[in-house]
Scaffold this active site. Structure first.
Site, PDB file in Angstrom:
ATOM      1  N   TYR A 166      -7.892 -50.168  -5.462  1.00 63.15           N
ATOM      2  CA  TYR A 166      -7.362 -49.194  -4.503  1.00 63.15           C
ATOM      3  C   TYR A 166      -7.352 -47.784  -5.076  1.00 63.15           C
ATOM      4  O   TYR A 166      -7.872 -46.848  -4.438  1.00 63.15           O
ATOM      5  CB  TYR A 166      -5.960 -49.608  -4.044  1.00 63.15           C
ATOM      6  N   LYS A 170      -9.688 -44.310  -3.825  1.00 59.96           N
ATOM      7  CA  LYS A 170      -9.186 -42.996  -3.437  1.00 59.96           C
ATOM      8  C   LYS A 170      -9.793 -41.897  -4.319  1.00 59.96           C
ATOM      9  O   LYS A 170      -9.996 -40.766  -3.855  1.00 59.96           O
ATOM     10  CB  LYS A 170      -7.660 -42.973  -3.504  1.00 59.96           C
TER      11      LYS A 170
END
Length: 243
Positions: A166, A170
């Site tokens: 994750y 980003k």
């Protein structure tokens, strides 16, 4: 039918931050398209938001190129331009997540397919419509977890978070922001990443989180920047965030 007022598309709009972003943009007078993968949930969200303004549902799965192209064709039929694109759809997959030494490659691939490739698919499909707007705005919903500066700062707690897929997604999304902003430099289209903070959503059900309506405010701020506003930046409610 040609829509003359400002138009926005929010991906992943049937709940959480996307839902609240759509609500706030609708209240500001935008025609807001809810990009939703789940038709039933999308219809429910559109019905709930009907009292906030002109809200419309479009079927959109950011992992499916054909679905993205069909959504672009649908909106192009009804709008002469797209003023705002909010790349909000995202996932945080618990299964197989972990630090770089342990994370499963399938988890990385599934995460990137939504959080990075999904944003790229949608942006590429809708960029022609954004270029037709007087002042197009692209907002990539990111996270401070994607900040390499924050990660590598002495004493940073980020390195102890048992997750790689994750945060890395980003980081890549922020790279997309920078490269798009450079490509579109000199045009009226502005591209920025924002961190909406710690919000109580399905992805983050823990205690102490703020309501998504608060996090949506920084997304809407980036979506409604004036002509002298920034491009190629990363910020949250408190100001700039280090890349």
């Amino acid at each position: 039918m040609n829509i003359t007022k400002q138009t926005a598309l929010v991906t992943g709009a049937n709940k959480g931050l996307g839902f609240e972003t759509a609500r706030q943009l609708a209240r500001q007078g935008f025609t807001v398209w809810l990009g939703c993968r789940d038709q039933e949930r999308g219809e429910s969200a559109a019905k709930e938001l009907a009292g906030d303004g002109d809200v419309r549902l479009v079927s959109l799965d950011v992992t499916d190129g054909e679905s993205v192209r069909a959504a672009a064709a649908r909106i192009s039929d009804e709008a002469s331009a797209l003023d705002v694109l909010v790349n909000n759809a995202g996932v945080a997959i618990g299964e197989g997540e972990g630090p770089p030494s342990a994370v499963q490659q399938e988890t990385i691939q599934r995460t990137l397919d939504v959080n990075v490739y999904g944003a790229l698919r949608v942006t590429q499909a809708f960029l022609p419509l954004l270029r037709k707007a007087q002042a197009g705005r692209i907002v990539n919903v990111s996270s401070t977890l994607g900040s390499i500066t924050a990660l590598t700062s002495p004493g940073s707690p980020l390195g102890h978070i048992p997750a790689f897929a994750y945060p890395a997604s980003k980081t890549l999304l922020n790279a997309l922001t920078g490269w798009l902003a450079a490509e579109l430099s000199g045009t009226p289209v502005k591209v920025n990443s924002v961190c909406p903070g710690n919000n109580a959503t399905d992805m983050n059900p823990g205690p102490g989180a703020q309501p998504p309506s608060e996090g949506a405010k920084v997304i809407v701020r980036a979506a409604t920047l004036e002509a002298d506003g920034p491009t190629g930046t990363f910020f949250d409610m408190n100001g700039p965030v280090s890349w």
